[in-house]
Scaffold this motif. Sequence first.
Motif, PDB file in Angstrom:
ATOM      1  N   ASP A 116      27.347  36.180   5.757  1.00  0.00           N
ATOM      2  CA  ASP A 116      28.291  35.548   4.839  1.00  0.00           C
ATOM      3  C   ASP A 116      28.951  36.674   4.044  1.00  0.00           C
ATOM      4  OD1 ASP A 116      29.644  34.250   2.773  1.00  0.00           O
ATOM      5  OD2 ASP A 116      28.112  32.695   2.549  1.00  0.00           O
ATOM      6  N   GLU A 117      30.107  37.129   4.523  1.00  0.00           N
ATOM      7  CA  GLU A 117      30.739  38.300   3.933  1.00  0.00           C
ATOM      8  C   GLU A 117      31.217  38.040   2.504  1.00  0.00           C
ATOM      9  OE1 GLU A 117      30.133  40.891   5.338  1.00  0.00           O
ATOM     10  OE2 GLU A 117      30.701  41.006   7.451  1.00  0.00           O
ATOM     11  N   VAL A 118      31.704  36.835   2.243  1.00  0.00           N
ATOM     12  CA  VAL A 118      32.159  36.528   0.888  1.00  0.00           C
ATOM     13  C   VAL A 118      30.976  36.562  -0.081  1.00  0.00           C
ATOM     14  CG1 VAL A 118      33.260  34.810  -0.594  1.00  0.00           C
ATOM     15  CG2 VAL A 118      34.141  35.213   1.718  1.00  0.00           C
ATOM     16  N   ALA A 119      29.844  36.010   0.332  1.00  0.00           N
ATOM     17  CA  ALA A 119      28.649  36.049  -0.515  1.00  0.00           C
ATOM     18  C   ALA A 119      28.188  37.495  -0.728  1.00  0.00           C
ATOM     19  CB  ALA A 119      27.535  35.230   0.108  1.00  0.00           C
ATOM     20  N   PHE A 120      28.249  38.305   0.328  1.00  0.00           N
ATOM     21  CA  PHE A 120      27.852  39.716   0.200  1.00  0.00           C
ATOM     22  C   PHE A 120      28.754  40.450  -0.785  1.00  0.00           C
ATOM     23  CE2 PHE A 120      28.916  44.035   1.942  1.00  0.00           C
ATOM     24  CZ  PHE A 120      27.855  44.696   1.336  1.00  0.00           C
ATOM     25  N   LEU A 121      30.069  40.310  -0.637  1.00  0.00           N
ATOM     26  CA  LEU A 121      30.992  41.021  -1.518  1.00  0.00           C
ATOM     27  C   LEU A 121      30.895  40.504  -2.952  1.00  0.00           C
ATOM     28  CD1 LEU A 121      33.950  41.263   0.986  1.00  0.00           C
ATOM     29  CD2 LEU A 121      32.610  43.182   0.094  1.00  0.00           C
ATOM     30  N   THR A 122      30.601  39.222  -3.107  1.00  0.00           N
ATOM     31  CA  THR A 122      30.385  38.674  -4.451  1.00  0.00           C
ATOM     32  C   THR A 122      29.131  39.285  -5.072  1.00  0.00           C
ATOM     33  OG1 THR A 122      31.464  36.601  -3.824  1.00  0.00           O
ATOM     34  CG2 THR A 122      30.088  36.562  -5.786  1.00  0.00           C
ATOM     35  N   SER A 123      28.099  39.498  -4.239  1.00  0.00           N
ATOM     36  CA  SER A 123      26.882  40.118  -4.765  1.00  0.00           C
ATOM     37  C   SER A 123      27.123  41.579  -5.155  1.00  0.00           C
ATOM     38  CB  SER A 123      25.746  40.012  -3.739  1.00  0.00           C
ATOM     39  OG  SER A 123      25.947  40.878  -2.640  1.00  0.00           O
ATOM     40  N   VAL A 124      28.005  42.259  -4.429  1.00  0.00           N
ATOM     41  CA  VAL A 124      28.399  43.620  -4.827  1.00  0.00           C
ATOM     42  C   VAL A 124      29.068  43.574  -6.196  1.00  0.00           C
ATOM     43  CG1 VAL A 124      29.928  45.560  -4.299  1.00  0.00           C
ATOM     44  CG2 VAL A 124      28.595  44.488  -2.462  1.00  0.00           C
ATOM     45  N   ARG A 125      30.003  42.635  -6.360  1.00  0.00           N
ATOM     46  CA  ARG A 125      30.671  42.483  -7.659  1.00  0.00           C
ATOM     47  C   ARG A 125      29.652  42.268  -8.776  1.00  0.00           C
ATOM     48  NH1 ARG A 125      32.727  36.705  -8.640  1.00  0.00           N
ATOM     49  NH2 ARG A 125      30.444  36.592  -8.846  1.00  0.00           N
ATOM     50  N   ASP A 126      28.711  41.349  -8.575  1.00  0.00           N
ATOM     51  CA  ASP A 126      27.721  41.053  -9.607  1.00  0.00           C
ATOM     52  C   ASP A 126      26.886  42.283  -9.937  1.00  0.00           C
ATOM     53  OD1 ASP A 126      28.671  38.472  -9.492  1.00  0.00           O
ATOM     54  OD2 ASP A 126      26.931  37.653  -8.419  1.00  0.00           O
ATOM     55  N   ASP A 127      26.544  43.060  -8.911  1.00  0.00           N
ATOM     56  CA  ASP A 127      25.673  44.215  -9.108  1.00  0.00           C
ATOM     57  C   ASP A 127      26.367  45.321  -9.893  1.00  0.00           C
ATOM     58  OD1 ASP A 127      22.907  44.935  -8.236  1.00  0.00           O
ATOM     59  OD2 ASP A 127      23.919  46.735  -7.492  1.00  0.00           O
ATOM     60  N   ILE A 128      27.643  45.572  -9.582  1.00  0.00           N
ATOM     61  CA  ILE A 128      28.330  46.650 -10.303  1.00  0.00           C
ATOM     62  C   ILE A 128      28.579  46.269 -11.760  1.00  0.00           C
ATOM     63  CG2 ILE A 128      29.358  47.592  -8.209  1.00  0.00           C
ATOM     64  CD1 ILE A 128      32.031  46.293  -9.033  1.00  0.00           C
ATOM     65  N   ILE A 129      28.774  44.994 -12.006  1.00  0.00           N
ATOM     66  CA  ILE A 129      28.952  44.534 -13.391  1.00  0.00           C
ATOM     67  C   ILE A 129      27.651  44.697 -14.162  1.00  0.00           C
ATOM     68  CG2 ILE A 129      29.356  42.506 -14.840  1.00  0.00           C
ATOM     69  CD1 ILE A 129      31.323  41.537 -12.652  1.00  0.00           C
ATOM     70  N   ALA A 130      26.540  44.328 -13.540  1.00  0.00           N
ATOM     71  CA  ALA A 130      25.251  44.354 -14.218  1.00  0.00           C
ATOM     72  C   ALA A 130      24.694  45.762 -14.393  1.00  0.00           C
ATOM     73  CB  ALA A 130      24.249  43.508 -13.435  1.00  0.00           C
ATOM     74  N   LYS A 131      24.954  46.648 -13.421  1.00  0.00           N
ATOM     75  CA  LYS A 131      24.260  47.938 -13.412  1.00  0.00           C
ATOM     76  C   LYS A 131      25.125  49.149 -13.735  1.00  0.00           C
ATOM     77  CE  LYS A 131      20.830  46.445  -9.991  1.00  0.00           C
ATOM     78  NZ  LYS A 131      20.317  46.651  -8.608  1.00  0.00           N
ATOM     79  N   HIS A 132      26.440  49.050 -13.537  1.00  0.00           N
ATOM     80  CA  HIS A 132      27.267  50.250 -13.630  1.00  0.00           C
ATOM     81  C   HIS A 132      28.347  50.166 -14.712  1.00  0.00           C
ATOM     82  CE1 HIS A 132      25.285  51.804 -10.097  1.00  0.00           C
ATOM     83  NE2 HIS A 132      25.557  50.692  -9.435  1.00  0.00           N
ATOM     84  N   ASN A 133      28.177  49.242 -15.646  1.00  0.00           N
ATOM     85  CA  ASN A 133      29.080  49.158 -16.790  1.00  0.00           C
ATOM     86  C   ASN A 133      30.531  48.920 -16.366  1.00  0.00           C
ATOM     87  OD1 ASN A 133      29.458  49.125 -19.598  1.00  0.00           O
ATOM     88  ND2 ASN A 133      30.031  51.280 -19.653  1.00  0.00           N
ATOM     89  N   ILE A 134      30.731  48.032 -15.392  1.00  0.00           N
ATOM     90  CA  ILE A 134      32.061  47.697 -14.898  1.00  0.00           C
ATOM     91  C   ILE A 134      32.590  46.466 -15.652  1.00  0.00           C
ATOM     92  CG2 ILE A 134      33.402  47.009 -12.883  1.00  0.00           C
ATOM     93  CD1 ILE A 134      32.285  49.901 -12.818  1.00  0.00           C
ATOM     94  N   ASP A 135      33.849  46.543 -16.029  1.00  0.00           N
ATOM     95  CA  ASP A 135      34.513  45.448 -16.741  1.00  0.00           C
ATOM     96  C   ASP A 135      34.784  44.301 -15.754  1.00  0.00           C
ATOM     97  OD1 ASP A 135      36.207  43.724 -18.108  1.00  0.00           O
ATOM     98  OD2 ASP A 135      37.419  45.328 -18.979  1.00  0.00           O
ATOM     99  N   PRO A 136      34.192  43.131 -15.947  1.00  0.00           N
ATOM    100  CA  PRO A 136      34.372  42.032 -14.988  1.00  0.00           C
ATOM    101  C   PRO A 136      35.798  41.519 -14.910  1.00  0.00           C
ATOM    102  CG  PRO A 136      33.271  41.246 -16.965  1.00  0.00           C
ATOM    103  CD  PRO A 136      33.310  42.741 -17.066  1.00  0.00           C
ATOM    104  N   GLN A 137      36.608  41.799 -15.941  1.00  0.00           N
ATOM    105  CA  GLN A 137      37.996  41.342 -15.937  1.00  0.00           C
ATOM    106  C   GLN A 137      38.938  42.346 -15.272  1.00  0.00           C
ATOM    107  OE1 GLN A 137      38.378  38.377 -16.764  1.00  0.00           O
ATOM    108  NE2 GLN A 137      36.566  37.944 -17.997  1.00  0.00           N
ATOM    109  N   ARG A 138      38.407  43.490 -14.827  1.00  0.00           N
ATOM    110  CA  ARG A 138      39.269  44.527 -14.246  1.00  0.00           C
ATOM    111  C   ARG A 138      38.655  45.082 -12.962  1.00  0.00           C
ATOM    112  NH1 ARG A 138      40.562  49.022 -18.455  1.00  0.00           N
ATOM    113  NH2 ARG A 138      38.381  48.703 -19.092  1.00  0.00           N
ATOM    114  N   VAL A 139      38.442  44.189 -12.003  1.00  0.00           N
ATOM    115  CA  VAL A 139      37.903  44.593 -10.705  1.00  0.00           C
ATOM    116  C   VAL A 139      38.905  44.192  -9.626  1.00  0.00           C
ATOM    117  CG1 VAL A 139      35.971  44.500  -9.100  1.00  0.00           C
ATOM    118  CG2 VAL A 139      35.552  44.243 -11.560  1.00  0.00           C
ATOM    119  N   LEU A 140      39.513  45.189  -9.007  1.00  0.00           N
ATOM    120  CA  LEU A 140      40.489  44.977  -7.943  1.00  0.00           C
ATOM    121  C   LEU A 140      39.795  45.082  -6.596  1.00  0.00           C
ATOM    122  CD1 LEU A 140      43.474  44.780  -6.928  1.00  0.00           C
ATOM    123  CD2 LEU A 140      43.532  47.287  -7.028  1.00  0.00           C
TER     124      LEU A 140
END
Length: 291
Positions: A116-140
Amino acid sequence: MKRQIASVTAALGTVAIGCFSASHAFGCDRETPCTVYGGDYHIALPESVPQSGSPIPAVVFIHGFGSSGQNVLRNTGMIDPMLARGYAVIAPNGMAMQHRNGRSWSFMPNRPKLRDEVAFLTSVRDDIIAKHNIDPQRVLLSGFSIGGSMTSYVACEKPDAFSAYAPLAGSFWRPHPDGCNGNVQLFHTHGWRDGTVPLEGRVLRGADIRDVGSLAQGDVFRAMEIWRETNDCVHLKADSFKTEGQFWIRKWERCLPGSALEFAIFDGGHVIPEGWADMALNWFEGLQKES
């Protein structure tokens, strides 16, 4: 869109520490992957970070056929301009292909989905927000070739997953989607002379596009029509036109509030063109100013 992304932040929390500290704390970087649900990704972080510890923007870039996340981050001509502008660059890994080298993505219409590629890429998004101080409103979310196709399918299936989308040299495959699940902010770029993923598409398997079981790229012009319909744009034709360096850009302006749609072509083939990174980020930052 922002409400849904913000809810992810509230659920996960944001690690408000410097980027280098965050990446080393979790033991992953350009060469060592970060593991998430369904796969892994690589990350490169800018040298300078806000003194306040404020979250930083990011580009999640999906690699092309046979490539990898590591290879994306080795393309300094593309990622250095992003890093210089203070963006983290995240490069997810596609699935290892059977009986051949390299990685790719499992999303083709009417074909078995190995992940499930969409689920995988969504999990990448969640991980970078939680662990790498990424702004959730500014992810391209962006990608090249089949990575551009993967970007388009995420935008179509789950438009609120990322802040905006910038597919490059890849779009939908046949049969084209009947429709998408919500309006998007999307900027597609394509080479006028692209022979690997032609603007009109091509048949890769089967003698004819009408053959049962044929594997065929979609028509980028049809994809732009789908995006206009999705964004409920008033006119078929673009509302404005401009030239920016080597890029000829068409923009639809009278569409649903919160949506955005642009299409750039350049006189080149199946490549990541010089200047694309800055053009894409200029567009993305312009969205932030308008919101």
